[in-house]
Design a protein around this motif. Sequence first.
Motif, short mmCIF file in Angstrom:
data_model
loop_
_atom_site.label_atom_id
_atom_site.label_comp_id
_atom_site.label_asym_id
_atom_site.label_seq_id
_atom_site.Cartn_x
_atom_site.Cartn_y
_atom_site.Cartn_z
N CYS A 147 -10.05 10.38 2.21
CA CYS A 147 -10.33 9.45 1.60
C CYS A 147 -9.33 8.36 2.18
O CYS A 147 -7.93 8.62 1.91
CB CYS A 147 -10.21 9.48 -0.04
N ASN B 214 0.75 -1.11 0.02
CA ASN B 214 -0.18 0.07 -0.07
C ASN B 214 0.93 1.36 -0.04
O ASN B 214 1.23 2.00 0.91
CB ASN B 214 -0.80 -0.17 1.26
N PRO C 20 -4.94 7.41 -2.09
CA PRO C 20 -6.12 7.45 -3.11
C PRO C 20 -5.89 8.88 -3.86
O PRO C 20 -5.58 9.79 -2.91
CB PRO C 20 -7.04 7.49 -2.16
N ASN D 15 -5.56 -2.82 -0.97
CA ASN D 15 -4.83 -1.67 -0.88
C ASN D 15 -5.65 -0.46 -1.77
O ASN D 15 -5.12 0.58 -1.86
CB ASN D 15 -3.47 -1.95 -1.49
N GLY D 16 -6.41 -0.96 -2.89
CA GLY D 16 -7.06 -0.07 -3.82
C GLY D 16 -8.35 0.41 -3.62
O GLY D 16 -8.97 0.88 -4.13
N GLN D 17 -8.94 -0.40 -2.15
CA GLN D 17 -10.24 -0.09 -2.04
C GLN D 17 -10.60 1.35 -1.31
O GLN D 17 -9.77 1.51 -0.05
CB GLN D 17 -10.99 -1.23 -1.21
N VAL D 18 -11.07 2.42 -1.80
CA VAL D 18 -10.99 3.60 -1.08
C VAL D 18 -12.38 3.95 -0.44
O VAL D 18 -13.54 3.73 -1.18
CB VAL D 18 -10.91 4.72 -2.22
N ASP E 221 -7.19 4.61 -6.83
CA ASP E 221 -5.99 4.22 -6.04
C ASP E 221 -5.28 3.04 -6.92
O ASP E 221 -6.09 2.11 -7.50
CB ASP E 221 -6.30 3.47 -4.73
N ASP F 224 -7.78 4.30 2.04
CA ASP F 224 -7.82 3.07 1.23
C ASP F 224 -7.93 2.04 2.49
O ASP F 224 -7.75 2.08 3.58
CB ASP F 224 -6.66 2.62 0.52
N SER F 225 -7.89 0.68 2.15
CA SER F 225 -8.14 -0.46 3.26
C SER F 225 -6.89 -1.14 3.27
O SER F 225 -6.81 -2.28 3.88
CB SER F 225 -9.08 -1.62 2.73
#
Length: 829
Positions: free
Chosen positions: A425, A342, A346, A380-383, A374, A427-428
């Motif tokens: 924002c 990560n 974002p 890692n790309g979930q915002v 992201d 990310d996860s």
Amino acid sequence: MGYYQIYWWLQWQLVCCVPVFWAVVSGQIRYSIPEELQPGAFVGNIADDLGLRAEELSARNFRVVPGPRKQYLEINLDNGILYVKEKIDREQLCGPILVCMIFLEAVIEKPLTVYHVEVELVDVNDNAPRFPNSQLRLKISELAPAGARFALEYAHDPDFGTNSLQTYQLVANGYFALNIDSRGGDGKLPVLLLERPLDREKQSTHRLELIAKDGGIPPNSGTAEIMIVVQDENDNAPVFSNSFYRVSLLENSPRGTLLIKLNATDLDDGRNGAILYSFSSQTSVRVRELFNVDSKTGQIRVKGDLDYEEVTVFEINVQALDQGINANIGYCHVFVNIIDVNDNAPEVTLTYLFSPVSEDSKVGTVIALISVSDKDSEENGQVDCELAKNLPFRLDSSLRNYYRLLTGQLLNRENISKFDLSIICNDSGFPPLSTRKTIRVEISDINDNAPHFTQTAYTAYVMENNVIGTSVFAVTALDPDLNQNSRLFYSILESQVQSEPVSSYVKINSENGVIFSQRAFDYEQLKNFKIHVQARDSGVPPLVNNTSVDVIILDQNDNAPLIIHPFVEYGSTALETVSRLAEPGYLVTKVTATDVDSGQNARLFYQILQATEPGIFTISSDTGEIWTIRGFMSRDANKQRLVVGINDNGTPMLSATITLILSVVEGDIEILADLSNLSEDPSLTNNASFYIVIFLGIISSIFLVVLIALAITVHKTRNDFGGDACALGMCCCFRTRSSLNGIQKASQNIQIPPNYVEVFGGDPLSQSFRYGTCSTSDWTKGEALYSDKCSPSTGRNNTNNQSKWDKEKPSASHSTNCRNISEVKQPNA
């Protein structure tokens, strides 16, 4: 070793058992001893061998002459025994000499004699054969043919004779044998013989043991290790342990991170087996930019910055090259899988923004469209985006990769005119990364607020006699709206003040609310008035608000005192009469003035400015009553002139004066007969006097009729209620009033104006008074002050007072006429 010690001991016993050979030849003695005897070992008895007694040695000063060499032997003078002083090593002392001797010289006196002593050192097998190096190293090519000879180092034994080196022996092995070559003399040279060919790849080294033996009893031996190094020939290529390697690497790995350590092997040796690692020609330029390989160790390390979002897999081709004359090459392939981390926050992009937003926008109005992305993958790309709480906005995520910014509540620009909205924002990933995007949203104004004044009502104080056009007051209104909606205009609403339009009194500046006077105000005519002010904004539609202003006129000392009593008949001179029989404390008259001003400006003070006889009269400064201080004397003039001044308490102080001419009368002197003589101004005889007399005559006639009517009415009332009777046909027209010194005489014909009020808090004429004028043949003028109400007790008091009055006054005629009876009452009592 034990065998050697036993052998040495037996040899030593044999030597000791044989009688020591000695002879005295030219003074010489010879001994023979083995080497390595311990200190103190017996060598021989010098005294016995020289035929001397032991006592003579000391007596004759027997001594050993010191020489240049080290002394290993010593003589005990007490017993004449020669013994070993220090351990003797024959090999060290004599080396390879066949016969090793130690020579001593001894001297004795009485008579002086010199003795020569020889001691032979007999060799013992105390040294084993020794090779110069405990390990012998030979390099033999793996291509060497069988039968090849290789000379070895020979061993050395310092012992002598049979105790020295005698032979060599090689421990059995499968490749080599030992030959012994004889040299000149007793020398023997060991030679290594190759019996079959070598293979370095099978066995690169051979370890052999070479033994050297002497001929002593017991024999000693020495060993040496022969290290045979088989020299390589470049007959093998480098080989990797695997042809393919697969590794994983985090994309945020720092430079220098070890990716993998490759290991290629080459069975050859030396340069033939020395391997250099490098990228093969098939390796891409990008790989060469991101990785490097150590040419000696084969370690592949990170050279550049990796980015999973650019490339996820790399193929690295590595070659291993030996350093032989005819170099051989080996290959392998390394596949690198980049693991996403990560490392990308974002990305928030403002796609559309609708600003400013009207403050009357409905809930749910779209304000902005925001794009969110992201570069990382999976979690890692979930915002997820959020907006700070307690704001009148909200985010809507119904669109993929987009957020809509909506109004969540009704807006009010007057509370907050603009918002700096921070959208966060996250990310996860772990740890999560966030991006903050600030959007400024401005609120546009509508005309939704009416002007409001700073006060609901105002009070303005204005001094009378003000200058026309000066500022009287200022009102302020506020409008929280913006620009044109907050631009205010002031106006005065139409109204009436004393039947006149208010615009004739004041006007207002329409822009700043300053109120100006349109006329000079007079407190005596107008004490206060109210105006209504309106504030109107310039919005569409315009909004208004009203307020009231109470204008209070402040008094100014612009009016001088006005004398209302006594009545001025001639110019500024008033005429009064006083009886010469008046006692001290007699009320002569009362000067009454009024001032139309108010407050301190209307507070009046009375004083006598001039007097014909200063010691006769005094005046009350507050009420204006003039009293006698003493009784009249014969020397006092019949006409007393008093100048009375009346001052107010204003600033500047204003004043008025009146001149009183007091006629001192005796008996029934007619006052009117003397009026002509009291005039101070000859101009009173002019034509105007004629009209005044006529006017006064008419008024007197009307007043006489009124008095007669009142007298009849009073007479009837007295008969009905048993009131006071008129004695001797004279109307009882007197009532008593208390004073400091008794009876006081009221002034003649006091006239009170209907709006008169005495100033300074006193309640002038606070009671009702009845004034009457009664004439008799003996009196010219009479005046009495009555109370409104009569009671039987009051009547008795009046009777008594009447008797006292009758004693003091001159005799009066029985013919009495009640000319005037009137009641004067304070208007506001």
